[in-house]
Design a protein around this motif. Sequence first.
Motif, short mmCIF file in Angstrom:
data_model
loop_
_atom_site.label_atom_id
_atom_site.label_comp_id
_atom_site.label_asym_id
_atom_site.label_seq_id
_atom_site.Cartn_x
_atom_site.Cartn_y
_atom_site.Cartn_z
N THR B 54 0.62 -1.17 0.08
CA THR B 54 -0.09 0.00 0.08
C THR B 54 1.03 1.24 0.05
N GLY B 55 2.04 1.31 0.81
CA GLY B 55 2.65 2.38 0.91
C GLY B 55 3.37 2.54 -0.23
N LEU B 56 3.88 1.60 -0.95
CA LEU B 56 4.58 1.67 -2.34
C LEU B 56 3.72 2.42 -3.44
N LEU B 334 -7.19 4.74 9.53
CA LEU B 334 -7.34 5.76 10.34
C LEU B 334 -5.97 6.44 10.90
N ALA B 335 -5.19 5.57 11.30
CA ALA B 335 -4.05 5.83 12.01
C ALA B 335 -3.32 6.93 11.21
N ILE B 336 -3.06 6.37 9.69
CA ILE B 336 -2.41 7.05 8.89
C ILE B 336 -2.99 8.13 8.37
N SER B 337 -4.48 8.46 8.29
CA SER B 337 -4.96 9.49 8.19
C SER B 337 -4.94 10.40 8.99
N LEU B 338 -5.15 10.26 10.48
CA LEU B 338 -5.07 11.26 11.21
C LEU B 338 -3.83 11.59 11.48
N GLU C 207 -14.65 12.08 11.67
CA GLU C 207 -13.24 11.76 11.62
C GLU C 207 -12.98 10.27 11.14
N PHE C 208 -13.77 9.43 11.98
CA PHE C 208 -13.63 7.86 11.61
C PHE C 208 -14.07 7.70 10.04
N SER C 209 -15.03 8.24 9.68
CA SER C 209 -15.65 7.86 8.35
C SER C 209 -14.62 8.58 7.22
N ARG C 210 -14.27 9.73 7.56
CA ARG C 210 -13.27 10.33 6.54
C ARG C 210 -11.86 9.63 6.55
N GLY C 211 -11.33 8.83 7.58
CA GLY C 211 -9.92 8.21 7.75
C GLY C 211 -9.91 6.94 7.05
N VAL C 212 -10.97 6.32 6.89
CA VAL C 212 -11.06 4.99 6.25
C VAL C 212 -11.67 4.81 4.81
N PRO C 213 -11.15 4.01 4.13
CA PRO C 213 -11.33 3.94 2.58
C PRO C 213 -13.00 3.13 2.57
#
Lengths: 338, 356, 377
Positions: B54-56, B334-338, C207-213
């Motif tokens: 995924t990262g690549l 979620l962790a990556i996004s946040l 935040e949860f919904s926007r953070g996951v695909p």
Amino acid sequence: MIRRLLPLVVAATCLGGIAQADTLETVRERGHLKCGINTGVVGFAAPDDKGIWRGFDVDLCRAVAATLFGDPDKVKYSNLTGKTRFTALRSGEIDLLSRNTTWTFSRDTDLQLTFAGVNYYDGQGFMVPKNLGVKSAKDLDGASVCIQTGTTTELNLADYFRQNGMTYKAVPIETTSEALTIYLAGRCDVYTTDASGLAATRAATKNPDAHDILPEIISKEPLGPVVRQGDDKWADIVRWTLNALIAAEEFGVTAANVKSMAGSSKNPEVRRLLGAEELQGRAALGLKARWAVDVISGVGNYGEIFERHLGKNTPVGLARGLNAQWKNGGLMYAAPFR
Amino acid sequence: MIGNVAANFAALDKTFSFRFLWELPAGYDINQTLISYTNQNSHLRAAVVGLLNTGLVAIVGIFLATVLGFSVGIMRLSNNWLVSRIAYVYVEFTRNTPVLLLILLWHGIIINTLPHPRQALSLGGSVFISNRGFYVPAPVIEPAFWWVAFVFCIATIIAAALYRRGRRLQLSTGIRKPYLLYGLGLTIAATILAFYVAGTPVTLDRPTLRGFNYRGGMTLIPEFVALTWALAFYTSGFIAENVRSGINAVDRGQRDAACALGLTENRTMKLVILPQAMRVIVPPLTSSYLDLMKNSSLAIAIGYMDLVATLGGITLTQTGREMETMLLVMAIYLAISLSISWGMNIYNRRQRLVER
Amino acid sequence: MTGNPPPRTYPPGDHPDLPPPPATSGIVGWLRSNLFSSPFNSVLTLVAIWLIYLFVTGVGGWMVFDSVVSADSRAACQAIDSGACWAVVTTRLDQFVYGFYPPAERWRPNLAFALLLIALVPILFSAVPIRRPLLWFAAAYPFIAAWLIYGGFGLPVVGTGQYGGFMLTLIIGVTGISASLPLGILLALGRQSKLLALRVISTAFIEFSRGVPLITLLFVASTMLNYFLPPGTSFDLLVRVLIMVSLFAAAYLAEAVRGGLQAIPRGQVEAAEALGLSRWTTTRRIILPQALKIAIPGIVNVFVGLYKDTTLVVIIGLLDPLGIARAVLADAKWNGLATETYLFVALFFFLSCFAISRYSLWLERRLATDHQRTSTP
């Protein structure tokens, strides 16, 4: 906030604590069977020109519906992928899973499933384009292999290549139809799945003669109908419907002659099967006396179902092989109706 | 809801545990692995392989999308009518087509129109293109290479010092001297010299056709190429639009003022417009990057083994732990996004216009 | 200005309007200023023309001039011409539009689609004669459409498993849009709420919904949503997908609306309070109308995104246009025509999304009139 939510959680737990109703009762009350089938494998489950699902696996659903309601049409189908099938069953979305599912130890125990018998003895094989010039699976070192994910075939393949000291490049695929597309595009050298699936796939190509199915069968794949664990009456219904189909073939009961044989047969087991004599324990499952007559007149016996969808005169063109009656050297052996 | 889960799990005699991750061998193979992996490794390692894949895709995709997006965005503002129209059509096509469709389309084009490995297109005898992948020579690094790398590092440090000196000179006296060029020249010359003195310590492992496929070299599998390219193609449309509106957001007076000061067109763009436009461009740019990262989860549609396809796909079905695997997959995304949006907020706070 | 011979001297104020020199006006002038204003630009133009030429002769030839529109199979196509084989689309057009919806009942989705157009008119355009009753109709539309398509109450029931093609895209898209708008507004208000619990829940959800695909949420819908429901209950897969898609879009929508809410000056609220309006009336009459107007581009972007994301349902086994495309490609007769099939589906999405974004631009411009300021030239 937590304190405010706590009563809700407790209430939900109590409400949720009501045990899941008995599947047999639920299905009877609902008036139709919810059956999980494949998303499209010629011969096992595929829509015909009018969009009606037909096939070997579909007929098992129909047979169970006939057992319960005397009418094989009282079924609603869900098309499931390798990934969604077990959850759909366990979460109660379907009552019965009839989708080329291999009976394995961990599925039976760890996944809390019950296999109600085997309706097709299969094994994993390989299909290659003829012009590749490969005659044995042992020549496949370094090949790209198309494989359906989430199946036992994936694990068997890894085992087989490891055991023979060969390498391969996996090309993972979600559905059978996609596998065909990608295999024909030449993305992989070889497609592997159950031999029956290979035959069905080969039948779906434009020129079936251009593809070879290699002689090696690398695994045992007993396929059968699956129900949730811990629901014994329901499992019994499915198991004995399957047994009735197999026994009917053994005794020469067919869709055409079942009505007359129900009256005229002298064989005590046939008489018990078809309700001419009392079959002890039938009432415990809430079955009608002539339930098996409904089943066989509705879908035919095991042999008829096989020939209709998979046999020599169909595009799939499979021989009975292991799936012949035990008297003919196969493994189809119904437990006695006594 | 939690009560329902507990009740349902109890009814099914299911337990909630992550032990399967390291206790069971994965049993399946992965067609692109950045770290060593065999089917005897644990599910956990398979998940890590997926995460790296995924990262690549995300990193290569983000790089390509940025390059494409900025080029198209600037083309869109070109005073050449034809060029700006072409950029417009490109932007509208990419933005108004579902990304999954683009992924399938590019994958379909690659596997259906490119030749089989045995008839692979060859570029100069060392790069081969087929529907099984793009084969390029892989560099094989010998120990002496590290000397070259060392020389390169030293030269880069000297070049950086030269550059700073040039800037200081410019700030104090206003005289511009091409110190940057000197530095670059020095670095390149020194590295090349070191490379030959050390006896060309990097050789190329060329791919050759053996058996069914090419072996040796590096292989970019078609799934990777299709996914990365489709994601970059799709995202570049959004980035281009964003770059355009960011540049347009810079007050026209700034350009006029720069012109009045006698700055050239290029220098106006580089020194006046872009630094101000970046303040507008960067926040939506990050969300484009995040979208690309999340969209890479569509890899599963074409069989590229990313995090969703390994942990949330095969591991899920082989072990039957939907709850655990899906929760874990979502937690990782979620962790990556946040963390990216957290970093973004810090950047924004730093970049905020200081009003006097 | 006729009959003005040389010498060209004029008394002050009598100078006639001469046409601009030919090199700066008309086609030549346009070409000069837009295509050949500098050597670099001229090179760019020539390169662009060359690229367009390549595209038209190569791709255009393949797509249009050498293509085959009707044939029975791929082989038949190839026998006729060398270009694209659009026959794969034309012969299966029914499935691309309706999926496996029974042919005898297809008047129902047709009618539902016609009604959709009627219901859209009052929403999209404010200058419609009988707007108020039409708006009521639009509000009732989702229920009417659901009844028409699913059946019951006198119509034979058509199971959701038979829905497919563009019809399914519209079902998911329209349901998602109409359900996510109110939800998204509520979430945005919730995030700004003074109640801590409400604010925390809304923020966490967004935040949860926007953070996951989205695809992971769809997997949740397809594999484990039933674990979250009381035992014994189960929803139709399509219903579960609709719920998930709506919730997902609502989170993005909430962020778009929040942008609008934050742009409302504090003075507006204070003025409303000074007038003695209740908090609810203030929100409904003062804040939301202004905030939504500002948020329109963002909201439309979310809608377009949602509409495009409906294609993801193919991954969990629903037969949207991409699902049909895959099924068609697996047919022995049409194997290998991936490019044609996917391009056709792409065209459909492009046209509808492009229309939506054009509409949004138009709406923005129309609503912007009352806020227009003279911008620096």
